[in-house]
Design a protein around this motif. Structure first.
Motif, PDB file in Angstrom:
ATOM      1  N   GLY A   1       0.817  -1.204   0.000  1.00  0.00           N
ATOM      2  CA  GLY A   1       0.000   0.000   0.000  1.00  0.00           C
ATOM      3  C   GLY A   1       0.850   1.253   0.000  1.00  0.00           C
ATOM      4  N   ASN A   2       0.243   2.373   0.353  1.00  0.00           N
ATOM      5  CA  ASN A   2       0.948   3.642   0.406  1.00  0.00           C
ATOM      6  C   ASN A   2       1.906   3.701   1.595  1.00  0.00           C
ATOM      7  OD1 ASN A   2       1.496   6.432  -0.343  1.00  0.00           O
ATOM      8  ND2 ASN A   2       0.305   6.969   1.469  1.00  0.00           N
ATOM      9  N   SER A   3       1.408   3.337   2.779  1.00  0.00           N
ATOM     10  CA  SER A   3       2.243   3.377   3.982  1.00  0.00           C
ATOM     11  C   SER A   3       2.368   2.024   4.661  1.00  0.00           C
ATOM     12  CB  SER A   3       1.677   4.393   4.987  1.00  0.00           C
ATOM     13  OG  SER A   3       0.382   4.015   5.386  1.00  0.00           O
ATOM     14  N   SER A   4       1.745   1.000   4.085  1.00  0.00           N
ATOM     15  CA  SER A   4       1.784  -0.319   4.714  1.00  0.00           C
ATOM     16  C   SER A   4       2.134  -1.413   3.715  1.00  0.00           C
ATOM     17  CB  SER A   4       0.441  -0.639   5.373  1.00  0.00           C
ATOM     18  OG  SER A   4      -0.563  -0.778   4.389  1.00  0.00           O
ATOM     19  N   VAL A   5       2.606  -2.523   4.268  1.00  0.00           N
ATOM     20  CA  VAL A   5       2.926  -3.688   3.462  1.00  0.00           C
ATOM     21  C   VAL A   5       2.518  -4.930   4.237  1.00  0.00           C
ATOM     22  CG1 VAL A   5       5.318  -3.729   4.310  1.00  0.00           C
ATOM     23  CG2 VAL A   5       4.754  -4.923   2.201  1.00  0.00           C
ATOM     24  N   GLN A   6       1.901  -5.877   3.531  1.00  0.00           N
ATOM     25  CA  GLN A   6       1.581  -7.172   4.126  1.00  0.00           C
ATOM     26  C   GLN A   6       2.581  -8.192   3.608  1.00  0.00           C
ATOM     27  OE1 GLN A   6      -2.471  -8.836   4.675  1.00  0.00           O
ATOM     28  NE2 GLN A   6      -1.719 -10.480   3.361  1.00  0.00           N
ATOM     29  N   TYR A   7       3.365  -8.729   4.515  1.00  0.00           N
ATOM     30  CA  TYR A   7       4.325  -9.776   4.196  1.00  0.00           C
ATOM     31  C   TYR A   7       3.642 -11.119   4.371  1.00  0.00           C
ATOM     32  CZ  TYR A   7       7.436  -5.923   5.470  1.00  0.00           C
ATOM     33  OH  TYR A   7       8.036  -4.703   5.588  1.00  0.00           O
ATOM     34  N   GLU A   8       3.987 -12.051   3.511  1.00  0.00           N
ATOM     35  CA  GLU A   8       3.553 -13.434   3.652  1.00  0.00           C
ATOM     36  C   GLU A   8       4.820 -14.252   3.791  1.00  0.00           C
ATOM     37  OE1 GLU A   8       1.141 -14.001   0.182  1.00  0.00           O
ATOM     38  OE2 GLU A   8      -0.467 -12.739   0.976  1.00  0.00           O
ATOM     39  N   LEU A   9       4.864 -15.083   4.825  1.00  0.00           N
ATOM     40  CA  LEU A   9       6.085 -15.795   5.177  1.00  0.00           C
ATOM     41  C   LEU A   9       5.807 -17.273   5.385  1.00  0.00           C
ATOM     42  CD1 LEU A   9       6.107 -12.950   7.327  1.00  0.00           C
ATOM     43  CD2 LEU A   9       8.423 -13.455   6.595  1.00  0.00           C
ATOM     44  N   ALA A  10       6.830 -18.086   5.199  1.00  0.00           N
ATOM     45  CA  ALA A  10       6.716 -19.515   5.473  1.00  0.00           C
ATOM     46  C   ALA A  10       8.054 -20.028   5.977  1.00  0.00           C
ATOM     47  CB  ALA A  10       6.294 -20.269   4.221  1.00  0.00           C
ATOM     48  N   VAL A  11       7.984 -20.970   6.912  1.00  0.00           N
ATOM     49  CA  VAL A  11       9.180 -21.583   7.485  1.00  0.00           C
ATOM     50  C   VAL A  11       9.365 -22.961   6.840  1.00  0.00           C
ATOM     51  CG1 VAL A  11      10.239 -22.477   9.590  1.00  0.00           C
ATOM     52  CG2 VAL A  11       8.909 -20.349   9.657  1.00  0.00           C
ATOM     53  N   PHE A  12      10.557 -23.146   6.264  1.00  0.00           N
ATOM     54  CA  PHE A  12      10.890 -24.407   5.608  1.00  0.00           C
ATOM     55  C   PHE A  12      12.100 -25.041   6.278  1.00  0.00           C
ATOM     56  CE2 PHE A  12       8.948 -21.732   2.392  1.00  0.00           C
ATOM     57  CZ  PHE A  12       8.099 -22.590   1.732  1.00  0.00           C
ATOM     58  N   LYS A  13      12.059 -26.356   6.472  1.00  0.00           N
ATOM     59  CA  LYS A  13      13.279 -27.067   6.835  1.00  0.00           C
ATOM     60  C   LYS A  13      14.181 -27.014   5.612  1.00  0.00           C
ATOM     61  CE  LYS A  13      11.182 -30.273  10.092  1.00  0.00           C
ATOM     62  NZ  LYS A  13      10.924 -31.687  10.427  1.00  0.00           N
ATOM     63  N   ALA A  14      15.484 -27.024   5.840  1.00  0.00           N
ATOM     64  CA  ALA A  14      16.445 -26.941   4.733  1.00  0.00           C
ATOM     65  C   ALA A  14      16.129 -28.011   3.691  1.00  0.00           C
ATOM     66  CB  ALA A  14      17.860 -27.108   5.263  1.00  0.00           C
ATOM     67  N   ALA A  15      16.048 -27.588   2.454  1.00  0.00           N
ATOM     68  CA  ALA A  15      15.852 -28.441   1.279  1.00  0.00           C
ATOM     69  C   ALA A  15      14.458 -29.066   1.182  1.00  0.00           C
ATOM     70  CB  ALA A  15      16.928 -29.513   1.199  1.00  0.00           C
ATOM     71  N   GLU A  16      13.526 -28.742   2.070  1.00  0.00           N
ATOM     72  CA  GLU A  16      12.172 -29.287   1.956  1.00  0.00           C
ATOM     73  C   GLU A  16      11.281 -28.331   1.174  1.00  0.00           C
ATOM     74  OE1 GLU A  16      10.315 -30.928   5.395  1.00  0.00           O
ATOM     75  OE2 GLU A  16      11.995 -32.291   5.770  1.00  0.00           O
ATOM     76  N   GLU A  17      10.345 -28.898   0.425  1.00  0.00           N
ATOM     77  CA  GLU A  17       9.479 -28.109  -0.441  1.00  0.00           C
ATOM     78  C   GLU A  17       8.227 -27.602   0.260  1.00  0.00           C
ATOM     79  OE1 GLU A  17      10.187 -27.055  -3.573  1.00  0.00           O
ATOM     80  OE2 GLU A  17      12.139 -27.894  -3.069  1.00  0.00           O
ATOM     81  N   GLN A  18       7.742 -28.331   1.240  1.00  0.00           N
ATOM     82  CA  GLN A  18       6.504 -27.968   1.946  1.00  0.00           C
ATOM     83  C   GLN A  18       6.833 -27.224   3.233  1.00  0.00           C
ATOM     84  OE1 GLN A  18       3.188 -28.431   1.055  1.00  0.00           O
ATOM     85  NE2 GLN A  18       2.749 -27.257   2.890  1.00  0.00           N
TER      86      GLN A  18
END
Length: 147
Positions: free
Chosen positions: A91-108
């Motif tokens: 947005g103008n003054s805001s941002v929505q981050y989307e994050l995910a935690v992955f084990k090393a080398a895992e796809e899900q």
């Protein structure tokens, strides 16, 4: 109802993080609140390194105004993880981050969350437009959702 998939290929940037001994709780896995620390660290490392955010002297700071996290699989010390980062809304003054935690080398993803920063003037704590350098760093992380 099944959980939505959160795949590595859905994210634009990855921040490596090493779990720490004190991240584990009495149940032997990383405590749920610790994921928020991982999210915060991943976002702020990106903003500092890529967007030039000056957390000590800069005129603008980001305040977290909303956050959430869903958990799919546990992680534990001493696992190496990566936090995937993308921008869902800029947005103008805001941002929505989307994050995910992955084990090393895992796809899900083991967990997926979101949080919203509102950028404010350091002195007045009033919202201000996202500075050009930060916006330029955030734009490549944007994703367009297909409905």
């Amino acid at each position: 109802m099944s959980q939505p998939q959160h795949l590595r290929s859905d994210y634009r940037h990855f921040q490596p993080i090493t779990t720490r001994w004190h991240d584990n709780d009495v149940y032997g896995h990383v405590n749920n609140v610790t994921y928020y620390s991982y999210f915060d660290s991943a976002v702020n490392a990106y903003l500092i390194e890529v967007g030039g955010l000056d957390i000590h002297e800069g005129a603008v700071v980001g305040f977290v105004v909303s956050s959430s996290c869903d958990y799919f699989a546990s992680i534990a010390f001493p696992e190496r993880i990566e936090v995937g980062l993308r921008v869902g809304k800029l947005g103008n003054s805001s941002v929505q981050y989307e994050l995910a935690v992955f084990k090393a080398a895992e796809e899900q993803a083991c967990a997926a969350g979101r949080f919203v920063h509102v950028f404010v003037d350091r002195q007045s704590n009033r919202p201000v437009p996202i500075p050009a350098l930060l916006r330029a760093a955030l734009e490549p992380l944007q994703v367009v959702e297909v409905e």
